[in-house]
Enzyme design. Structure first.
Site, PDB file in Angstrom:
ATOM      1  N   THR A 248       0.840  -1.206   0.000  1.00 35.41           N
ATOM      2  CA  THR A 248       0.000   0.000   0.000  1.00 35.41           C
ATOM      3  C   THR A 248       0.869   1.248   0.000  1.00 35.41           C
ATOM      4  OG1 THR A 248      -1.922  -1.027   1.051  1.00 35.41           O
ATOM      5  CG2 THR A 248      -1.675   1.343   1.331  1.00 35.41           C
TER       6      THR A 248
ATOM      7  N   GLN B 215       0.758  -9.492  -5.754  1.00 27.50           N
ATOM      8  CA  GLN B 215       0.193 -10.830  -5.928  1.00 27.50           C
ATOM      9  C   GLN B 215       0.977 -11.678  -6.920  1.00 27.50           C
ATOM     10  OE1 GLN B 215      -2.245 -12.192  -4.226  1.00 27.50           O
ATOM     11  NE2 GLN B 215      -3.098 -10.424  -3.168  1.00 27.50           N
TER      12      GLN B 215
ATOM     13  N   GLY C 274       5.571  -8.058   1.718  1.00 26.74           N
ATOM     14  CA  GLY C 274       6.165  -9.160   2.459  1.00 26.74           C
ATOM     15  C   GLY C 274       5.176 -10.255   2.821  1.00 26.74           C
ATOM     16  N   HIS C 275       3.993  -9.858   3.286  1.00 26.52           N
ATOM     17  CA  HIS C 275       3.079 -10.872   3.832  1.00 26.52           C
ATOM     18  C   HIS C 275       2.325 -11.648   2.765  1.00 26.52           C
ATOM     19  CE1 HIS C 275      -1.057  -8.989   3.545  1.00 26.52           C
ATOM     20  NE2 HIS C 275      -0.312  -7.938   3.289  1.00 26.52           N
TER      21      HIS C 275
ATOM     22  N   THR D 235      13.400   5.119  10.411  1.00 27.97           N
ATOM     23  CA  THR D 235      14.299   4.033  10.802  1.00 27.97           C
ATOM     24  C   THR D 235      13.783   2.715  10.250  1.00 27.97           C
ATOM     25  OG1 THR D 235      14.894   5.181  12.841  1.00 27.97           O
ATOM     26  CG2 THR D 235      15.314   2.811  12.756  1.00 27.97           C
TER      27      THR D 235
ATOM     28  N   CYS E 101      -9.909  -6.503   1.497  1.00 21.27           N
ATOM     29  CA  CYS E 101      -9.886  -5.055   1.735  1.00 21.27           C
ATOM     30  C   CYS E 101     -11.248  -4.406   1.529  1.00 21.27           C
ATOM     31  CB  CYS E 101      -8.863  -4.393   0.817  1.00 21.27           C
ATOM     32  SG  CYS E 101      -7.194  -5.022   1.072  1.00 21.27           S
TER      33      CYS E 101
END
Length: 400
Positions: free
Chosen positions: A90, A197, A216-217, A255, A341
């Site tokens: 996102t 995807q 990542g997920h 960071t 979503c």
């Protein structure tokens, strides 16, 4: 709260419960235990701020750069510095779209996307449109593939960006990235793709695009981390949306979360090694599942292209029943009746409407997602359960 049920001693997977079957891999994936183990030391042992010049900070910076290279190698980027860490796809999509539009505002004000993009892309286009940019949304054909002629016709001398996803999150359709890339290059337009995807499921090639978003997920890594590939030759410039210490070449201050960066790198490393065999496995599971469903139920429709699709995403419409009704009939099975979503909405999926699916069939859709830890026994059970529930619901329906 007792959370012990979340963990399994199995080295290859996490299990929530022996009676719960997870088949919603497009919404998220479980963190691969090899990824989890790789991240662990950087939470409580090597916890130094990677911006610090002391030994612990240097250690953090070292492993982050190692992870950056793994990601770059996986997506075929020429230089690891082209990988910018973000909090997820996102943010990557927001940075790519807003960053390009604002930086190149002097060259033009037309930006182009498709009608079936993820909400984070569509909403970003709407937001940037309120700043005076002309937003064009390209239609797709009934198979979910973008109308390339409409794209070509929409590009003019004021166009600065085209953003088209590689794989759709609801119907699994794969877009012709090579052909879209050729159109953009021929017209001197920057091309961004949301590959959340696609990465880890099909081969992706950063050389075909100018910007690419990664999550990542979606690839058995941790939540809260993603990346944006930004081409360096010829250089793509971005106006940042975060301001601060100037990290990530000034494009994304803040960071960096060392454990999450390490996790994304490891997830890409595993995917690179296992993607080919995983795809073969998922194709076999998909073929078995569809053969069983279509052999035992009438008036079931596969949404999206039958050939250009990832094997792990199956979107079916079952005439005469509601998708939510099927889900309620099998509460131990985790599937989706639409994009996670937008699942709070009672409106039918905008993706299914865009490919001209009848409204009643859009309401009757179910998205089943297979992944790395899906077994044949689970696929066999879930297909049998869907058949049982659909037949039961149809038998109760006066309309059927």
């Amino acid at each position: 709260m007792n959370l012990s049920y979340l963990f399994s001693r199995d080295d290859n997977e996490w299990n929530m419960s022996s009676d719960i079957i997870y088949m919603d891999y497009q919404a998220t994936t479980p963190c691969d235990k090899k990824v989890f183990n790789e991240m662990l030391p950087f939470f409580c042992k090597d916890y130094g701020n990677p911006n610090s010049v002391h030994v612990m900070g240097s250690r953090g910076k070292e492993v982050i750069e190692f992870a950056r290279k793994k990601i770059a190698d996986f997506v075929r980027a020429d230089d690891p510095k082209e990988i910018i860490f973000t909090s997820g796809a996102t943010e990557s999509n927001n940075l790519a779209i807003q960053g390009v539009a604002r930086f190149y505002r002097g060259k033009g004000n037309r930006i182009i996307t498709s009608v079936i993009e993820h909400k984070c892309v569509l909403e970003t286009f709407e937001s940037i449109g309120r700043e005076g940019f002309e937003v064009i949304k390209i239609p797709v054909l009934k198979n979910g593939i973008i109308d390339l002629q409409a794209l070509e016709n929409s590009i003019n001398d004021k166009t600065i960006l085209v953003s088209i996803m590689t794989v759709n999150n609801e119907i699994g359709t794969i877009q012709p990235i090579d052909r879209i890339s050729s159109i953009c290059k021929r017209n001197g337009v920057l091309f961004h793709t949301d590959a959340a995807q696609a990465v880890g499921k099909i081969e992706v090639d950063a050389s075909k695009v100018d910007l690419m978003s990664i999550s990542g997920h979606k690839i058995y890594g941790p939540k809260g981390i993603g990346a944006l590939y930004v081409r360096s030759k010829p250089r793509v410039r971005l106006s940042p949306i975060f301001f601060g210490g100037g990290q990530e070449r000034g494009m994304r201050s803040g960071t960096l979360p060392t454990p999450l960066c390490v996790g994304l790198g490891k997830a890409c490393e595993i995917a690179q090694a296992e993607m080919s065999e995983e795809s073969k496995k998922l194709t076999k599971l998909k073929d078995y599942f569809l053969e069983k469903i279509f052999s035992n139920l009438s008036k079931v429709y596969l949404n999206g292209d039958t050939e250009y699709r990832i094997p792990g995403c199956i979107n079916l419409s079952f005439e005469g029943v509601e998708g939510e009704g099927i889900m309620l009939g099998m509460p131990n099975i985790c599937v989706s009746s639409g994009s996670a979503c937008t699942s709070d909405s009672l409106e039918p999926s905008y993706v299914l409407k865009a490919i001209s699916i009848r409204e009643d069939l859009a309401h009757s859709s179910l998205r089943i997602g297979f992944g790395r830890f899906t077994t044949f026994e689970e696929v066999d059970y879930v297909s049998s359960k869907i058949i049982e529930v659909v037949n039961k619901l149809r038998a109760m329906s006066p309309l059927w």
